[in-house]
Design a protein around this motif. Structure first.
Motif, short mmCIF file in Angstrom:
data_model
loop_
_atom_site.label_atom_id
_atom_site.label_comp_id
_atom_site.label_asym_id
_atom_site.label_seq_id
_atom_site.Cartn_x
_atom_site.Cartn_y
_atom_site.Cartn_z
N ALA A 70 14.95 -0.39 -0.88
CA ALA A 70 14.54 0.63 -1.86
C ALA A 70 13.26 0.20 -2.57
CB ALA A 70 15.66 0.88 -2.86
N SER B 213 1.97 6.27 2.63
CA SER B 213 1.07 7.34 3.06
C SER B 213 -0.13 6.78 3.82
CB SER B 213 0.58 8.12 1.84
OG SER B 213 1.68 8.60 1.11
N ASP C 37 -3.18 7.46 3.55
CA ASP C 37 -4.32 7.15 2.69
C ASP C 37 -4.23 5.72 2.14
OD1 ASP C 37 -6.13 9.12 2.83
OD2 ASP C 37 -5.74 9.99 0.85
C1 FAD Z 1 11.40 9.48 6.67
C2 FAD Z 1 11.05 8.64 5.49
C3 FAD Z 1 11.84 7.53 5.23
C4 FAD Z 1 11.58 6.76 4.11
N1 FAD Z 1 12.40 5.71 3.88
C5 FAD Z 1 12.18 4.96 2.79
C6 FAD Z 1 13.05 3.88 2.50
O1 FAD Z 1 14.00 3.61 3.22
N2 FAD Z 1 12.80 3.14 1.41
C7 FAD Z 1 11.77 3.42 0.58
O2 FAD Z 1 11.58 2.70 -0.39
N3 FAD Z 1 10.94 4.46 0.81
C8 FAD Z 1 11.13 5.24 1.89
N4 FAD Z 1 10.30 6.30 2.14
C9 FAD Z 1 9.30 6.68 1.14
C10 FAD Z 1 7.88 6.41 1.53
O3 FAD Z 1 7.60 5.04 1.40
C11 FAD Z 1 7.02 7.28 0.60
O4 FAD Z 1 7.16 8.61 1.04
C12 FAD Z 1 5.58 6.90 0.63
O5 FAD Z 1 5.41 5.65 0.02
C13 FAD Z 1 4.71 7.94 -0.09
O6 FAD Z 1 5.19 8.19 -1.38
P1 FAD Z 1 5.43 9.70 -1.87
O7 FAD Z 1 6.24 10.40 -0.85
O8 FAD Z 1 5.92 9.64 -3.26
O9 FAD Z 1 4.00 10.38 -1.79
P2 FAD Z 1 2.94 10.56 -2.95
O10 FAD Z 1 2.79 9.30 -3.69
O11 FAD Z 1 3.33 11.77 -3.73
O12 FAD Z 1 1.64 10.83 -2.13
C14 FAD Z 1 1.23 12.14 -1.71
C15 FAD Z 1 -0.25 12.08 -1.37
O13 FAD Z 1 -1.01 11.76 -2.56
C16 FAD Z 1 -1.78 10.57 -2.34
N5 FAD Z 1 -1.76 9.81 -3.60
C17 FAD Z 1 -0.69 9.34 -4.28
N6 FAD Z 1 -1.08 8.70 -5.40
C18 FAD Z 1 -2.41 8.78 -5.44
C19 FAD Z 1 -3.41 8.32 -6.37
N7 FAD Z 1 -3.08 7.65 -7.47
N8 FAD Z 1 -4.71 8.57 -6.07
C20 FAD Z 1 -5.06 9.25 -4.95
N9 FAD Z 1 -4.15 9.71 -4.04
C21 FAD Z 1 -2.86 9.48 -4.30
C22 FAD Z 1 -1.08 9.83 -1.20
O14 FAD Z 1 -1.98 8.99 -0.49
C23 FAD Z 1 -0.58 10.99 -0.35
O15 FAD Z 1 -1.59 11.45 0.50
C24 FAD Z 1 10.52 7.09 3.25
C25 FAD Z 1 9.71 8.19 3.53
C26 FAD Z 1 9.97 8.97 4.64
C27 FAD Z 1 9.09 10.15 4.91
#
Ligand code: FAD
Length: 481
Positions: free
Chosen positions: A150, A445, A447
């Motif tokens: 997590a 992500s 990015d």
């Molecule tokens: C199938 C799947 C399994 C997963 N399993 C796990 C797991 O087991 N454990 C776990 O810990 N996580 C897990 N994740 C989570 C994953 O690590 C996150 O989805 C990922 O880190 C992106 O975070 P977010 O979804 O909150 O996206 P966001 O942070 O909301 O990002 C959305 C977009 O905004 C951009 N962005 C975000 N912040 C900024 C900023 N400050 N400046 C400019 N651009 C920005 C990002 O680059 C991206 O393009 C999983 C995700 C998926 C899809």
């Protein structure tokens, strides 16, 4: 005996306190409830592999800690060979389940990253995090645990750091001489219902003001104060259906609500150490993004198979689609091979674990966010509209005494109607359904990966190469901004 059977794995899961919810109701036995039994079945196949003569070499290994034979996902990856085997294991798990087995992946990867960082912290601070982690890792391998990892916080406003919006990040809210109290939410955590433990670490780099958020620890999945909400995926809601509409395997994603969970100190592996969080994220992402290319390649293998089945069911020989099937294979081997390349170019950390080369691993993450989408598109193209339009009757309709036979006749191709419908349903599940593993944001992500690539890219050195070859004597400096 560290190696567990599927029966022992499931018995240990079933004995946990029921703290998992979905669709507003509690799941009392994750191994039997239709809402969670498929993710448990997926992970059960990892235990089967450990006892299967065809797979045991890949699914087990010799522990560098105890010398015992252990489940591979409980081991430390202390060589490039270990990490390549981890990648091959992940690919094989996708082949066996069609989807992600997060409980045999994310926590494992977090263990390696924490192994390196706790070693570094102890060397600087004289703390004992590394020894605590070693003891927990030994317990994990002896018990044969599945461990969810997590990292991802709720995050709130993405442009603000944790300290500016504490409610959106997991944090330490209290402590006594024996432990700490943590509060907050971790989101998108894969395979929790199939896991015995959760290994928690920060999902972002912390600054000095974020000290309370710079915490890593392990808790049992049923820890007092922890509530797990398994989420509804886009094509979910079918779990309660019988018949062939839902495969016997699956993955779940969860919100973990830590509502003042007490963590004894012997399970705390990092406490208020913000300056070490950058290294932790760096190590985690390098190895994770090397390995994720193998996951999507494994699912791509199944997509090739589903596309071939559909072509055959439609009465078309594979050669009609040979160019597209080759493209799918190219995509699979690109992400798999680049991940293995990142491992080969990696280096040992002084703590003993192997770290993949960050540049190659992050390039792989960028490709993983693109190529599997193309593989999915090709699978749909070959399979036909029945996979994409949603015009595929349910298995219950095919069994209807009133019109089932007519539907079966309408669905038949070069094979009978049910066979074609089964192949179509699998292709649908893999390309638009719950089998989609989330390669865009899984592991972070794209990015974020691009930012690392940018930081490792040495434009001056490249410009110098070009200047020399072009025979330019005068310097060509970067213009002032
Ligand atoms: C199938 C799947 C399994 C997963 N399993 C796990 C797991 O087991 N454990 C776990 O810990 N996580 C897990 N994740 C989570 C994953 O690590 C996150 O989805 C990922 O880190 C992106 O975070 P977010 O979804 O909150 O996206 P966001 O942070 O909301 O990002 C959305 C977009 O905004 C951009 N962005 C975000 N912040 C900024 C900023 N400050 N400046 C400019 N651009 C920005 C990002 O680059 C991206 O393009 C999983 C995700 C998926 C899809």
């Amino acid at each position: 005996m560290a190696l567990k059977t599927r029966q022992e794995y499931r018995a240990a899961l079933a004995s946990l306190r029921p703290n998992i919810y979905k669709f507003g109701r509690a799941v009392t036995d994750v191994t039997a409830d239709p809402l969670t039994r498929r993710v448990v079945e997926s992970h059960s196949r990892a235990y089967d592999g450990a006892h299967d003569p065809r797979r045991c070499e890949l699914f087990t290994c010799r522990s560098s800690l105890s010398g015992a034979t252990v489940h591979r996902w409980n081991s430390l990856c202390v060589s490039a060979d270990d990490l390549v085997s981890a990648a091959r294991f992940k690919r094989e798990m996708f082949r066996l389940t069609g989807t992600c087995t997060g409980g045999a992946c994310v926590g494992w990867n977090a263990l390696g990253a924490l192994w390196a960082v706790t070693f570094e912290v102890d060397a600087v601070r004289g703390t004992c995090y590394h020894e605590r982690l070693r003891r927990w890792a030994l317990e994990a391998e002896e018990a044969g645990w599945m461990v969810a990892g997590a990292l991802t916080d709720a995050k709130g406003n993405r442009s603000l750091p944790p300290a500016s919006q504490p409610a959106h990040y997991l944090r330490v809210v209290d402590e006594d001489s024996g432990g700490i109290v943590v509060r907050g939410c971790k989101a998108m955590i894969a395979g929790v219902a199939a896991s015995h433990q959760v290994l928690v670490m920060p999902g972002t780099t912390c600054r000095e003001a974020d000290r309370d958020f710079a915490v890593a620890f392990a808790v049992p999945r049923d820890a007092e104060g922890l509530t797990v909400v398994e989420t509804r995926r886009p094509s979910d809601g079918r779990e309660l259906e019988a018949g062939f509409d839902v495969p016997e395997t699956g993955i779940t994603q969860a919100f973990l609500l830590f509502r003042d969970v007490y963590v004894p100190l012997d399970r705390v592996f990092l406490l208020r150490e913000p300056e070490f969080t950058a290294g932790l994220i760096r190590y985690f992402t390098a190895n994770y993004r090397a390995g994720i290319g193998a996951c999507v390649a494994g699912q791509g293998d199944v997509m090739i198979g589903a596309a071939v089945l559909m072509a055959r069911a439609n009465g078309l020989p594979g050669r009609v689609f040979r160019d597209r099937l080759v493209e799918m294979a190219v995509n699979n081997e690109t992400t798999f091979g680049l991940g293995v390349g990142a491992v080969a170019l990696g280096r040992p950390h002084p703590s003993g674990v192997w770290l993949a080369d960050p540049l190659t691993a992050h390039v792989n993450k960028v490709l993983v966010s693109r190529l599997p989408q193309e593989t999915r598109r090709l699978c749909q193209e070959i399979a036909g509209g029945v996979v994409e339009t949603g015009c595929l009757p349910s298995s219950a309709d095919l069994d209807s005494p009133e019109y089932g036979l007519d539907l079966r006749e309408a669905l038949a191709g070069a094979v009978d109607g049910e066979t074609r419908a089964r192949a179509a349903r699998l292709a649908e599940w893999l390309t638009v359904g719950a089998g989609v593993p989330g390669c865009m944001h899984g592991g972070g992500s794209p990015d974020g990966a691009r930012a690392v690539i940018r930081s490792l890219l040495c434009l001056d050195a490249c410009a110098e190469l070009a200047r020399t070859l072009a025979g330019i004597d005068a310097p060509v400096p970067e213009p002032e901004a």
